[in-house]
Design a protein around this motif. Structure first.
Motif, PDB file in Angstrom:
ATOM      1  N   THR A 291       7.159  10.942   3.922  1.00  0.00           N
ATOM      2  CA  THR A 291       6.465  10.666   5.190  1.00  0.00           C
ATOM      3  C   THR A 291       5.000  10.302   4.943  1.00  0.00           C
ATOM      4  OG1 THR A 291       5.691  12.942   5.562  1.00  0.00           O
ATOM      5  CG2 THR A 291       7.933  12.396   6.307  1.00  0.00           C
ATOM      6  N   PRO A 292       4.354   9.661   5.912  1.00  0.00           N
ATOM      7  CA  PRO A 292       2.936   9.301   5.743  1.00  0.00           C
ATOM      8  C   PRO A 292       1.988  10.492   5.758  1.00  0.00           C
ATOM      9  CG  PRO A 292       3.712   8.685   7.934  1.00  0.00           C
ATOM     10  CD  PRO A 292       4.921   9.094   7.150  1.00  0.00           C
ATOM     11  N   ILE A 293       2.471  11.676   6.149  1.00  0.00           N
ATOM     12  CA  ILE A 293       1.611  12.862   6.167  1.00  0.00           C
ATOM     13  C   ILE A 293       1.978  13.843   5.059  1.00  0.00           C
ATOM     14  CG2 ILE A 293       1.195  12.693   8.651  1.00  0.00           C
ATOM     15  CD1 ILE A 293       3.231  15.041   8.977  1.00  0.00           C
ATOM     16  N   GLY A 294       2.904  13.468   4.180  1.00  0.00           N
ATOM     17  CA  GLY A 294       3.391  14.398   3.171  1.00  0.00           C
ATOM     18  C   GLY A 294       2.463  14.601   1.993  1.00  0.00           C
ATOM     19  N   ALA A 295       1.520  13.697   1.776  1.00  0.00           N
ATOM     20  CA  ALA A 295       0.600  13.808   0.646  1.00  0.00           C
ATOM     21  C   ALA A 295      -0.731  13.173   1.014  1.00  0.00           C
ATOM     22  CB  ALA A 295       1.189  13.118  -0.592  1.00  0.00           C
TER      23      ALA A 295
ATOM     24  N   MET B 123       0.829  -1.210   0.000  1.00  0.00           N
ATOM     25  CA  MET B 123       0.000   0.000   0.000  1.00  0.00           C
ATOM     26  C   MET B 123       0.862   1.260   0.000  1.00  0.00           C
ATOM     27  SD  MET B 123      -3.248  -0.523  -0.235  1.00  0.00           S
ATOM     28  CE  MET B 123      -3.976   0.939   0.501  1.00  0.00           C
ATOM     29  N   ILE B 124       1.984   1.217   0.712  1.00  0.00           N
ATOM     30  CA  ILE B 124       2.907   2.362   0.692  1.00  0.00           C
ATOM     31  C   ILE B 124       3.440   2.561  -0.727  1.00  0.00           C
ATOM     32  CG2 ILE B 124       5.139   3.229   1.496  1.00  0.00           C
ATOM     33  CD1 ILE B 124       4.593   1.779   4.157  1.00  0.00           C
ATOM     34  N   ALA B 125       3.814   1.457  -1.385  1.00  0.00           N
ATOM     35  CA  ALA B 125       4.337   1.533  -2.750  1.00  0.00           C
ATOM     36  C   ALA B 125       3.289   2.087  -3.717  1.00  0.00           C
ATOM     37  CB  ALA B 125       4.799   0.150  -3.208  1.00  0.00           C
ATOM     38  N   ILE B 126       2.038   1.716  -3.517  1.00  0.00           N
ATOM     39  CA  ILE B 126       0.954   2.231  -4.363  1.00  0.00           C
ATOM     40  C   ILE B 126       0.790   3.737  -4.168  1.00  0.00           C
ATOM     41  CG2 ILE B 126      -1.575   2.247  -4.572  1.00  0.00           C
ATOM     42  CD1 ILE B 126      -1.450  -0.807  -4.150  1.00  0.00           C
TER      43      ILE B 126
ATOM     44  N   THR C 108      11.983   8.250  -3.096  1.00  0.00           N
ATOM     45  CA  THR C 108      12.005   9.682  -3.408  1.00  0.00           C
ATOM     46  C   THR C 108      13.364  10.136  -3.907  1.00  0.00           C
ATOM     47  OG1 THR C 108      10.305  10.093  -1.737  1.00  0.00           O
ATOM     48  CG2 THR C 108      11.597  11.988  -2.454  1.00  0.00           C
ATOM     49  N   LEU C 109      14.428   9.711  -3.232  1.00  0.00           N
ATOM     50  CA  LEU C 109      15.776  10.130  -3.638  1.00  0.00           C
ATOM     51  C   LEU C 109      16.103   9.637  -5.048  1.00  0.00           C
ATOM     52  CD1 LEU C 109      17.853   9.643  -0.354  1.00  0.00           C
ATOM     53  CD2 LEU C 109      17.063  11.788  -1.393  1.00  0.00           C
TER      54      LEU C 109
ATOM     55  N   MET D 130       8.924   5.505   5.898  1.00  0.00           N
ATOM     56  CA  MET D 130      10.116   6.149   5.360  1.00  0.00           C
ATOM     57  C   MET D 130      11.145   5.155   4.818  1.00  0.00           C
ATOM     58  SD  MET D 130      10.388   9.184   8.240  1.00  0.00           S
ATOM     59  CE  MET D 130      11.856  10.003   7.627  1.00  0.00           C
ATOM     60  N   LYS D 131      11.078   3.890   5.253  1.00  0.00           N
ATOM     61  CA  LYS D 131      11.985   2.873   4.711  1.00  0.00           C
ATOM     62  C   LYS D 131      11.783   2.691   3.216  1.00  0.00           C
ATOM     63  CE  LYS D 131      12.778   0.018   8.831  1.00  0.00           C
ATOM     64  NZ  LYS D 131      12.517  -1.297   9.470  1.00  0.00           N
TER      65      LYS D 131
END
Length: 419
Positions: A368-372, A131-134, A402-403, A395-396
């Protein structure tokens, strides 16, 4: 001073009370008007109505597209064709990115999430990383086209860029190709994360396409926007009108064919984000008409001096850092006029700084989980499934993704647009 004080206070409150951002933006705009820091006429014209038309129209079209179940059906087919779970996850992320280039990011996550959660449940694996990747894939490709996400709409409005300009602008490869290069680099990061999932991905097909009409409407909208680019090179009005017309068509189709309630459909739209965007336009308009944009751009131009590459790099990565914690819409809305003014003072191609700013602001939210908003929605869906996502856990994936994406995309923009 009043306009600057209200602007700064509003942005500080955005950080600490993100759930009340619309109320803050509207109250800040009202304060500017009540204290005569901006006139009603100036406030009205500070709002980019073309961008608002695109935003509202796309919300309506995306809503019926999601309800048609076409994206979820395609996701099932993609998973079924993958040789193992790892590649199934990667294909789902790629599909997410493709949809997100034409549909708002939050809507995209809501479209794809049920398939991801179903796959994780069937294979007895945690859905968190998937879900993070999505979410981060959605945020990345949202910057690729004019209609992908509000930051792209804002850039198009300020730079007078039309739909086609996001692909080729002044005969050079534009932001779309920068994002794709970033996507290729970040895809490699996702591969390293999910390559350990070797089991064959199998999922029971349950999705049925309710109607092909929403897909036809969306494809027609994209085609008409592309054609209109040749007739409205100044991005003055046509894109917003076209999106609103297609929005009305979508509402009428929902009413006549699906017997849905027009009123309920209108009420269900994301009016919170709509009024927030309007409020931000007025807040930025307040500091613009009172001369603060020029003052800020003079200071930054003096700081950069003749070191254009390092100034460009600093601007991109400051945008990344700020957007990791602050909503990128108000940040980008505030910085766009500053960047345009800076490019004039430094004598550089404005596209260099504008594209760099969009990349940094759009992708920084992936840290971060609150960035978008897409991240917040993804974490909320996981929480409903009993999975609580911690900052470090998000963030892992968010930081290396992102980088990789930002570094490659911003270097592409430099080599193409620095001369």
């Amino acid at each position: 001073m009043i306009s600057l004080a209200i602007f700064v206070l509003a942005y500080i409150l955005f950080v600490f009370f993100s759930t009340k951002r619309t109320l803050i933006a509207v109250c800040g705009s009202a304060a500017l008007l009540l204290l005569s820091a901006i006139s009603p006429k100036q406030a009205f014209f500070a709002i980019n109505w073309n961008v608002m038309g695109i935003f509202i129209g796309m919300l309506i079209v995306a809503d019926i597209f999601m309800e048609s179940r076409m994206p979820a059906y395609i996701a099932e087919v993609v998973v079924d064709k993958a040789k193992n779970t790892g590649w199934a996850i990667l294909f789902i992320c790629a599909l997410t990115g493709f949809i997100s280039a034409f549909v708002e990011n939050v809507a995209t996550v809501l479209i794809v999430a049920p398939i991801a959660l179903s796959l994780a449940k069937k294979l007895k694996i945690s859905p968190v990383n998937m879900m993070i990747a999505i979410a981060v894939s959605s945020n990345l490709q949202g910057a690729a086209t004019l209609i992908g996400d509000p930051p792209s709409m804002l850039l198009g409005g300020f730079a007078k860029m039309n739909f086609g300009d996001f692909f080729f602008y002044k005969s050079r490869p534009s932001i779309f190709f920068a994002v794709q290069i970033g996507a290729a680099a970040s895809f490699a990061v996702l591969y390293l994360i999910f390559r350990k999932h070797k089991a064959k991905a199998q999922i029971i097909a349950v999705e049925k396409i309710k109607s092909w009409t929403p897909t036809v409407i969306l494809l027609a909208l994209i085609a008409v926007l592309a054609v209109s680019s040749f007739f409205d090179p100044g991005f003055s009005y046509s894109a917003g009108i076209i999106c609103m017309v297609f929005g009305v068509i979508s509402i009428l189709w929902e009413k006549l064919i699906n017997k849905g309630s027009i009123l309920e459909g209108i009420k269900s739209l994301d009016w919170d984000s709509t009024f927030f965007l309007m409020g931000v336009f007025i807040l930025v308009g307040g500091i613009t008409v009172n001369g603060w944009i020029g003052t800020i751009s003079n200071s930054l131009s003096g700081l950069i001096g003749q070191h254009i590459f390092w100034g460009y790099t600093l601007m991109v990565f400051i945008a990344v850092f700020v957007s990791a914690f602050v909503d990128n819409v108000p940040f980008l809305a505030a910085m766009l006029p500053v960047v345009i003014s800076m490019s004039d003072k430094l004598g550089v191609n404005p596209s260099l700084l504008l594209f760099g700013l969009l990349i940094g602001a759009s992708l920084g939210g992936n840290i971060t989980p609150i960035g978008a908003s897409a991240n917040i929605v993804a974490c909320s869906l996981l929480r409903k499934q009993g999975h609580h996502v911690k900052f470090g856990e998000f963030m892992k994936i968010g930081i290396p993704f992102t980088l990789a994406a930002v570094t490659t995309a911003y270097l592409f923009v430099w080599f193409v647009w620095s001369k």
